[in-house]
Design a protein around this motif. Structure first.
Motif, PDB file in Angstrom:
ATOM      1  N   LEU A  22      38.708  40.055  45.467  1.00  0.00           N
ATOM      2  CA  LEU A  22      40.042  39.888  46.042  1.00  0.00           C
ATOM      3  C   LEU A  22      40.731  38.650  45.471  1.00  0.00           C
ATOM      4  N   ALA A  23      39.964  37.597  45.207  1.00  0.00           N
ATOM      5  CA  ALA A  23      40.545  36.385  44.614  1.00  0.00           C
ATOM      6  C   ALA A  23      41.039  36.670  43.195  1.00  0.00           C
ATOM      7  N   ALA A  24      40.262  37.416  42.415  1.00  0.00           N
ATOM      8  CA  ALA A  24      40.667  37.742  41.047  1.00  0.00           C
ATOM      9  C   ALA A  24      41.875  38.674  41.052  1.00  0.00           C
ATOM     10  N   TRP A  25      41.904  39.628  41.983  1.00  0.00           N
ATOM     11  CA  TRP A  25      43.080  40.495  42.097  1.00  0.00           C
ATOM     12  C   TRP A  25      44.326  39.670  42.404  1.00  0.00           C
ATOM     13  N   ARG A  26      44.191  38.738  43.347  1.00  0.00           N
ATOM     14  CA  ARG A  26      45.332  37.902  43.753  1.00  0.00           C
ATOM     15  C   ARG A  26      45.875  37.119  42.564  1.00  0.00           C
ATOM     16  N   ALA A  27      44.974  36.570  41.768  1.00  0.00           N
ATOM     17  CA  ALA A  27      45.390  35.806  40.598  1.00  0.00           C
ATOM     18  C   ALA A  27      46.089  36.687  39.565  1.00  0.00           C
ATOM     19  N   ALA A  28      45.780  37.987  39.585  1.00  0.00           N
ATOM     20  CA  ALA A  28      46.394  38.936  38.648  1.00  0.00           C
ATOM     21  C   ALA A  28      47.646  39.593  39.221  1.00  0.00           C
ATOM     22  N   GLY A  29      48.055  39.165  40.425  1.00  0.00           N
ATOM     23  CA  GLY A  29      49.266  39.703  41.028  1.00  0.00           C
ATOM     24  C   GLY A  29      49.066  40.925  41.894  1.00  0.00           C
ATOM     25  N   VAL A  30      47.836  41.137  42.337  1.00  0.00           N
ATOM     26  CA  VAL A  30      47.523  42.281  43.198  1.00  0.00           C
ATOM     27  C   VAL A  30      47.019  41.770  44.539  1.00  0.00           C
ATOM     28  N   GLU A  31      47.683  42.149  45.605  1.00  0.00           N
ATOM     29  CA  GLU A  31      47.198  41.798  46.932  1.00  0.00           C
ATOM     30  C   GLU A  31      46.154  42.826  47.361  1.00  0.00           C
ATOM     31  N   PRO A 252      30.763  34.886  34.106  1.00  0.00           N
ATOM     32  CA  PRO A 252      31.862  34.137  34.727  1.00  0.00           C
ATOM     33  C   PRO A 252      33.226  34.804  34.581  1.00  0.00           C
ATOM     34  N   GLY A 253      33.395  35.646  33.571  1.00  0.00           N
ATOM     35  CA  GLY A 253      34.687  36.300  33.392  1.00  0.00           C
ATOM     36  C   GLY A 253      34.784  37.683  33.984  1.00  0.00           C
ATOM     37  N   ALA A 254      33.699  38.153  34.630  1.00  0.00           N
ATOM     38  CA  ALA A 254      33.671  39.538  35.098  1.00  0.00           C
ATOM     39  C   ALA A 254      34.713  39.841  36.180  1.00  0.00           C
ATOM     40  N   PRO A 255      34.893  38.991  37.214  1.00  0.00           N
ATOM     41  CA  PRO A 255      35.925  39.318  38.214  1.00  0.00           C
ATOM     42  C   PRO A 255      37.319  39.435  37.601  1.00  0.00           C
ATOM     43  N   GLN A 256      37.626  38.580  36.640  1.00  0.00           N
ATOM     44  CA  GLN A 256      38.931  38.629  35.984  1.00  0.00           C
ATOM     45  C   GLN A 256      39.058  39.894  35.121  1.00  0.00           C
ATOM     46  N   ALA A 257      37.957  40.287  34.466  1.00  0.00           N
ATOM     47  CA  ALA A 257      37.979  41.511  33.673  1.00  0.00           C
ATOM     48  C   ALA A 257      38.203  42.723  34.561  1.00  0.00           C
ATOM     49  N   PHE A 258      37.598  42.706  35.747  1.00  0.00           N
ATOM     50  CA  PHE A 258      37.780  43.790  36.707  1.00  0.00           C
ATOM     51  C   PHE A 258      39.239  43.858  37.149  1.00  0.00           C
ATOM     52  N   ALA A 259      39.820  42.701  37.455  1.00  0.00           N
ATOM     53  CA  ALA A 259      41.223  42.648  37.879  1.00  0.00           C
ATOM     54  C   ALA A 259      42.148  43.108  36.759  1.00  0.00           C
TER      55      ALA A 259
END
Length: 266
Positions: A22-31, A252-259
């Protein structure tokens, strides 16, 4: 802002990937909002997409779960799609893949040094037994058939105790990371915290991507679990397209890759 549901279950506190995602989604503009998949009060039409994640209690209610997936897909975007989920929650899909040798009946069981017996519809190691006794393997498979379930009987592969299972994680069909993990029945601890990052071999990547190419349509996430057969060649032990643990802590980059993959598909 794009709003997506993170479909989970009543025991969502056990999902340690929820908050990082959810934190990575938020950083990518997704609530992102966690929603229990079987919550009758949930309004799935209010979301731009519904991402199936830790729905780990669906197995005894598979028909209900598949009906839910079809309903959600009728009012929102479901990732992964309902047709993918329907096919993937019955492990008879392995018949069409280069998988570990599997016998699908209690009759004419091959003679193997050791057996693993489990139902085709299951999760984790639920209702799974490892035995050296061929008669016990036959009886276990017959009991599953008597209960209206399809048995899977496989040889236990000794080399997994040293090689382990290799899980390759894909987001929007791109390889994100891979881990080595202890197999459920090797006698060791299968806890996800004991998995370790691994660079997959070229033949493992080739097989994983060949397997994924057989699945049509969008795939937000996929986990391809491989073992090596006695001859050294990799084989599929499972293709996880419904609710796999993603081992996000191991890269370390996996949540961001998912987002990023979610934003691309939306």
């Amino acid at each position: 802002m794009t709003i997506c549901a993170y479909a989970t279950f009543d025991g969502q506190d056990s999902d340690d990937e929820l908050d990082p995602v959810l934190a990575a989604w938020r950083a990518a503009g997704v609530e992102g909002r966690a929603e229990r998949w079987d919550d009758p009060a949930a309004d799935w039409s209010a979301y731009d997409a519904v991402v199936v994640r830790s729905v780990w209690d669906y197995v005894p209610r598979r028909a209900e779960f598949l009906a839910w997936a079809r309903h959600v897909e009728s009012v929102s975007r479901l990732l992964n799609p309902a047709a993918v989920i329907a096919a993937n929650t019955d492990k008879t899909y392995l018949r069409d893949l280069p998988s570990v040798p599997t016998h699908w009946s209690s009759e004419d069981l091959p003679h193997w040094p050791e057996y693993v017996v489990k139902p085709a519809i299951s999760a984790g190691a639920r209702d799974t037994t490892r035995t050296r006794d061929r008669g016990e393997a036959v009886a276990l498979a017959a009991a599953l058939e008597a209960a209206g379930r399809t048995p899977m009987v496989q040889p236990y592969l000794d080399m997994v105790e040293t090689e382990g299972e290799t899980s390759l994680l894909y987001f929007n069909r791109r390889l994100s990371h891979a881990v080595r993990r202890n197999p459920m029945l090797a006698g060791g601890d299968a806890d996800a915290s004991l998995a370790e990052a691994r660079t997959p071999d070229a033949d493992q990547v080739e097989l994983a991507e060949r397997v994924l190419a057989t699945v049509p349509g969008p795939l937000l996430y996929a986990r391809v679990d491989l073992v090596r057969l006695p001859g050294g060649e990799p084989a599929v032990i499972e293709l996880e397209l419904t609710e796999p643990y993603l081992f996000l802590r191991h890269d370390p980059g996996a949540p961001q890759a998912f987002a990023k993959a979610l934003v691309e598909l939306l």
